[in-house]
Design a protein around this motif. Structure first.
Motif, PDB file in Angstrom:
ATOM      1  N   THR A  74      -9.512   6.863  -0.697  1.00 40.62           N
ATOM      2  CA  THR A  74      -9.390   8.120   0.040  1.00 40.62           C
ATOM      3  C   THR A  74     -10.468   8.121   1.113  1.00 40.62           C
ATOM      4  N   ASN A 123      -0.905  13.040  -1.650  1.00 35.06           N
ATOM      5  CA  ASN A 123      -1.030  12.769  -0.213  1.00 35.06           C
ATOM      6  C   ASN A 123      -2.475  12.679   0.278  1.00 35.06           C
ATOM      7  N   LYS A 124      -3.414  12.522  -0.639  1.00 34.66           N
ATOM      8  CA  LYS A 124      -4.820  12.433  -0.252  1.00 34.66           C
ATOM      9  C   LYS A 124      -5.334  10.996  -0.212  1.00 34.66           C
ATOM     10  N   GLY A 125      -4.630  10.107  -0.869  1.00 38.81           N
ATOM     11  CA  GLY A 125      -5.128   8.741  -0.972  1.00 38.81           C
ATOM     12  C   GLY A 125      -4.034   7.707  -0.844  1.00 38.81           C
ATOM     13  N   HIS A 126      -4.441   6.464  -0.940  1.00 32.61           N
ATOM     14  CA  HIS A 126      -3.528   5.322  -0.920  1.00 32.61           C
ATOM     15  C   HIS A 126      -3.952   4.347  -2.010  1.00 32.61           C
ATOM     16  N   TYR A 180      -7.793   2.017  -5.322  1.00 33.31           N
ATOM     17  CA  TYR A 180      -7.482   3.334  -4.766  1.00 33.31           C
ATOM     18  C   TYR A 180      -8.449   3.654  -3.637  1.00 33.31           C
ATOM     19  N   TYR A 231     -10.265  10.869  -8.210  1.00 31.45           N
ATOM     20  CA  TYR A 231     -10.279   9.485  -7.731  1.00 31.45           C
ATOM     21  C   TYR A 231     -11.555   8.742  -8.153  1.00 31.45           C
ATOM     22  N   GLU A 287       0.852  -1.186   0.000  1.00 34.15           N
ATOM     23  CA  GLU A 287       0.000   0.000   0.000  1.00 34.15           C
ATOM     24  C   GLU A 287       0.892   1.242   0.000  1.00 34.15           C
ATOM     25  N   THR A 288       0.582   2.170  -0.884  1.00 30.06           N
ATOM     26  CA  THR A 288       1.447   3.323  -1.134  1.00 30.06           C
ATOM     27  C   THR A 288       0.622   4.599  -1.120  1.00 30.06           C
ATOM     28  N   LYS A 289       1.210   5.677  -0.590  1.00 32.75           N
ATOM     29  CA  LYS A 289       0.524   6.962  -0.581  1.00 32.75           C
ATOM     30  C   LYS A 289       0.598   7.590  -1.970  1.00 32.75           C
ATOM     31  N   THR A 290      -0.495   8.201  -2.402  1.00 31.39           N
ATOM     32  CA  THR A 290      -0.532   8.867  -3.709  1.00 31.39           C
ATOM     33  C   THR A 290       0.299  10.156  -3.660  1.00 31.39           C
TER      34      THR A 290
END
Length: 198
Positions: free
Chosen positions: A132, A117-120, A130, A160, A111-114
């Motif tokens: 958020t 910085n609003k989502g993963h 995806y 998104y 799992e990685t941050k977009t």
């Protein structure tokens, strides 16, 4: 005679147990998989990390894959991809779709941050999920995902995803809705159409 055989025969005369002969432990494929999952677990902080305590031993997944469940998520392993974790709302969505038995198959990333910085997200062999806080977790795959990627992912005007991919009521196309519009994939000829809001 081999050294080990000599040791046995010489000690059998005195009824003494033969000496212990140390041999290197054979690294079986199953052991190698367990080690790979353990290495990922330790990399993520082990029992002190977000995964917490293991809930299961290493289990056989679909195809040639394996996985192990923890309090805070699951680590999946496939020889082609290595070990990757999935957790939280993304894991829940992944499991609801069938996990490694689904069209998504195995994870290609943790799992990685977009970038905004609003989502993963997690990328999988067959698509992406995806998440958020505003939209929840949704999958995107196939030609629709390809178009969204081409446009710039979540940084595009579409933002998104707010739905999973769905078939239209008339059965002629499939679509995913996004914050800023919709991507349609036409089943008859495979072409993709983007309709932005406004």
């Amino acid at each position: 005679q081999p050294v080990y055989a000599q040791a046995i025969s010489s000690h059998s005369l005195t009824n003494q147990p033969p000496p212990i002969v140390n041999r290197p432990m054979e690294r079986t494929p199953q052991l190698a998989i367990q080690v790979a999952i353990q290495d990922k677990y330790e990399e993520l902080g082990g029992v002190s990390g977000f995964l917490g305590q293991p809930l299961t031993t290493v289990k056989t997944g679909q195809g040639n894959g394996y996985y192990q469940e923890f309090q805070g998520g699951t680590i999946y392993w496939l020889k082609l991809l290595g070990s990757h974790e999935v957790h939280g709302a993304i894991l829940n969505k992944y499991k609801s779709l069938g996990a490694d038995a689904s069209f998504l198959r195995y994870p290609e990333t943790d799992e990685t941050k977009t970038p905004d910085n609003k989502g993963h997200f997690n990328h999988f062999q067959g698509g992406s999920i995806y998440w958020t806080a505003d939209t929840g977790a949704h999958e995107v795959h196939g030609a629709i995902r390809d178009k969204w990627k081409e446009l710039g992912w979540e940084k595009s005007v579409l933002g998104y995803p707010v739905t999973d991919e769905t078939k239209t009521p008339d059965g002629t196309k499939r679509y995913s809705q996004f914050q800023g519009g919709t991507i349609y994939w036409y089943l008859a000829d495979g072409h993709v159409e983007v309709k932005a809001k406004g």
